[in-house]
Design a protein around this motif. Structure first.
Motif, PDB file in Angstrom:
ATOM      1  N   GLY A  86       1.410   4.220   8.469  1.00 28.99           N
ATOM      2  CA  GLY A  86       1.205   5.337   7.252  1.00 28.99           C
ATOM      3  C   GLY A  86       0.904   4.622   6.024  1.00 28.99           C
ATOM      4  N   MET A  87       1.193   3.327   5.818  1.00 27.96           N
ATOM      5  CA  MET A  87       0.514   2.866   4.569  1.00 27.96           C
ATOM      6  C   MET A  87      -0.775   2.472   4.752  1.00 27.96           C
ATOM      7  SD  MET A  87       1.089   0.990   1.655  1.00 27.96           S
ATOM      8  CE  MET A  87       2.591   0.663   1.553  1.00 27.96           C
ATOM      9  N   LEU A  88      -1.564   2.090   6.157  1.00 31.18           N
ATOM     10  CA  LEU A  88      -2.831   1.964   6.215  1.00 31.18           C
ATOM     11  C   LEU A  88      -3.474   3.492   5.865  1.00 31.18           C
ATOM     12  CD1 LEU A  88      -2.871  -0.366   9.353  1.00 31.18           C
ATOM     13  CD2 LEU A  88      -3.350  -0.993   6.882  1.00 31.18           C
ATOM     14  N   ILE A  89      -3.115   4.134   6.567  1.00 32.30           N
ATOM     15  CA  ILE A  89      -3.654   5.648   6.359  1.00 32.30           C
ATOM     16  C   ILE A  89      -3.642   6.208   4.692  1.00 32.30           C
ATOM     17  CG2 ILE A  89      -3.538   8.336   6.922  1.00 32.30           C
ATOM     18  CD1 ILE A  89      -2.161   7.453   9.362  1.00 32.30           C
ATOM     19  N   ALA A  90      -2.556   5.909   4.072  1.00 33.13           N
ATOM     20  CA  ALA A  90      -2.467   6.413   2.748  1.00 33.13           C
ATOM     21  C   ALA A  90      -3.360   5.406   1.731  1.00 33.13           C
ATOM     22  CB  ALA A  90      -1.011   5.935   2.156  1.00 33.13           C
ATOM     23  N   VAL A  91      -3.658   4.045   2.160  1.00 33.65           N
ATOM     24  CA  VAL A  91      -4.641   3.379   1.468  1.00 33.65           C
ATOM     25  C   VAL A  91      -5.959   3.744   1.785  1.00 33.65           C
ATOM     26  CG1 VAL A  91      -5.690   1.137   1.382  1.00 33.65           C
ATOM     27  CG2 VAL A  91      -3.126   1.315   1.158  1.00 33.65           C
ATOM     28  N   ALA A  92      -6.302   4.019   2.970  1.00 35.69           N
ATOM     29  CA  ALA A  92      -7.491   4.729   3.421  1.00 35.69           C
ATOM     30  C   ALA A  92      -7.873   6.046   2.597  1.00 35.69           C
ATOM     31  CB  ALA A  92      -7.682   4.946   4.891  1.00 35.69           C
ATOM     32  N   ARG A  93      -6.906   6.943   2.340  1.00 35.57           N
ATOM     33  CA  ARG A  93      -7.118   8.082   1.630  1.00 35.57           C
ATOM     34  C   ARG A  93      -7.411   7.664   0.055  1.00 35.57           C
ATOM     35  NH1 ARG A  93      -3.944  13.428   2.904  1.00 35.57           N
ATOM     36  NH2 ARG A  93      -5.994  14.086   1.507  1.00 35.57           N
ATOM     37  N   THR A  94      -7.032   6.875  -0.413  1.00 36.34           N
ATOM     38  CA  THR A  94      -7.103   6.308  -1.906  1.00 36.34           C
ATOM     39  C   THR A  94      -8.179   5.385  -2.197  1.00 36.34           C
ATOM     40  OG1 THR A  94      -5.463   4.785  -1.661  1.00 36.34           O
ATOM     41  CG2 THR A  94      -4.631   6.786  -2.396  1.00 36.34           C
ATOM     42  N   LEU A  95      -8.804   4.906  -1.225  1.00 36.57           N
ATOM     43  CA  LEU A  95      -9.937   4.035  -1.506  1.00 36.57           C
ATOM     44  C   LEU A  95     -11.036   4.804  -2.290  1.00 36.57           C
ATOM     45  CD1 LEU A  95     -10.565   2.405   2.073  1.00 36.57           C
ATOM     46  CD2 LEU A  95      -9.642   1.230  -0.106  1.00 36.57           C
TER      47      LEU A  95
END
Length: 273
Positions: free
Chosen positions: A81-90
């Motif tokens: 979930g953290m990796l996906i959230a970071v990907a969405r905020t790049l």
């Protein structure tokens, strides 16, 4: 001193009123249920002491599988979930495809019912007969749980990241930190602290949904109860399994409430979040 005595008197009166109200409500509910025409048959079918004693040891043995699934899937869900959230905020046009894939992932798995996801993964993957792919229902069920809950947790993390004021990132950049360092050392710590209560709520929901892996044949607490029910045609084991899950969930729920109240007090006092 007079004010303190008044407060203590009000507290004692409120406690007494709450106790009386609880007793009256419980008595009314008991009379309604006990006077129902079908209560004797319902009591025998759902609240049999004999079947409860038989089911409890087997349900507790199966519960250990649910606890292990919670621990393993909980860690996997937080990381993914953290990796996906970071990907969405790049930021930046070069990361546009990654943002689209992350958004598609969260939209798909948040919209797909968990029970259908479990059926597809647990029953569909073995049917493909792929080399090197496990057919263990526990592993497949844990994979389905991770896929679904990581989408929800990703949105929780993303909300926390976006709640951090842009000035925090700008201040980090002015100190010489790169975008990656600012995200790691400034933005993410604040985002995670702010989102602890909703994250704990998701883990509580995950704990309950681990019982759904039984649809693939894994002998957890629910499946153990189902085996006894199929043999005896008495539904008391389901009640036992439900109460065991409730007993496991209540401490986590109370801990979540305590963390939420503590953070609210800190916020009201102007403390760090």
């Amino acid at each position: 001193m007079e004010r303190e005595r008044y407060k203590r008197a009000r507290a004692r009166r409120a406690t007494a009123v709450a106790a009386v109200s609880t007793l009256v409500t419980g008595a009314v509910l008991y009379l309604i249920v006990a006077d129902a025409p079908g209560w004797p048959r319902t009591k025998e079918t759902f609240f049999s002491a004999r079947y409860a004693r038989e089911a409890l040891p087997k349900v507790l043995d199966g519960l250990w599988l649910n606890v292990r699934l919670l621990l393993v899937c909980g860690v996997a869900v937080l990381i993914l979930g953290m990796l996906i959230a970071v990907a969405r905020t790049l930021r930046g046009p070069v990361f546009f495809p990654l943002r689209v894939l992350a958004a598609a992932y969260t939209d798909f798995f948040r919209g797909l019912p968990l029970i259908i996801n479990l059926m597809i993964v647990v029953l569909g993957m073995p049917a493909l007969r792929l080399q090197g792919v496990t057919v263990d229902p526990v592993l497949l069920g844990g994979t389905a749980l991770t896929l679904t809950y990581s989408a929800y947790v990703a949105e929780v993390f993303r909300a926390g990241i976006e709640s951090v004021h842009p000035s925090q990132r700008a201040a980090a950049r002015s100190l010489g930190l790169t975008n990656r360092q600012a995200l790691r050392h400034v933005v993410l710590p604040q985002a995670v602290r702010r989102q602890v209560p909703p994250l704990l709520n998701d883990l509580v929901s995950l704990q309950k949904d681990t019982g759904l892996v039984s649809i693939g044949g894994a002998v957890d607490a629910v499946r153990a109860a189902d085996i006894i029910v199929g043999r005896s045609l008495n539904y008391t084991p389901y009640i036992v399994a439900g109460l065991v899950f409730v007993a496991l969930t209540i401490p986590m729920t109370r801990f979540t409430d305590w963390v939420t109240a503590r953070m609210d007090r800190q916020r009201a006092q102007g403390g760090n979040l």
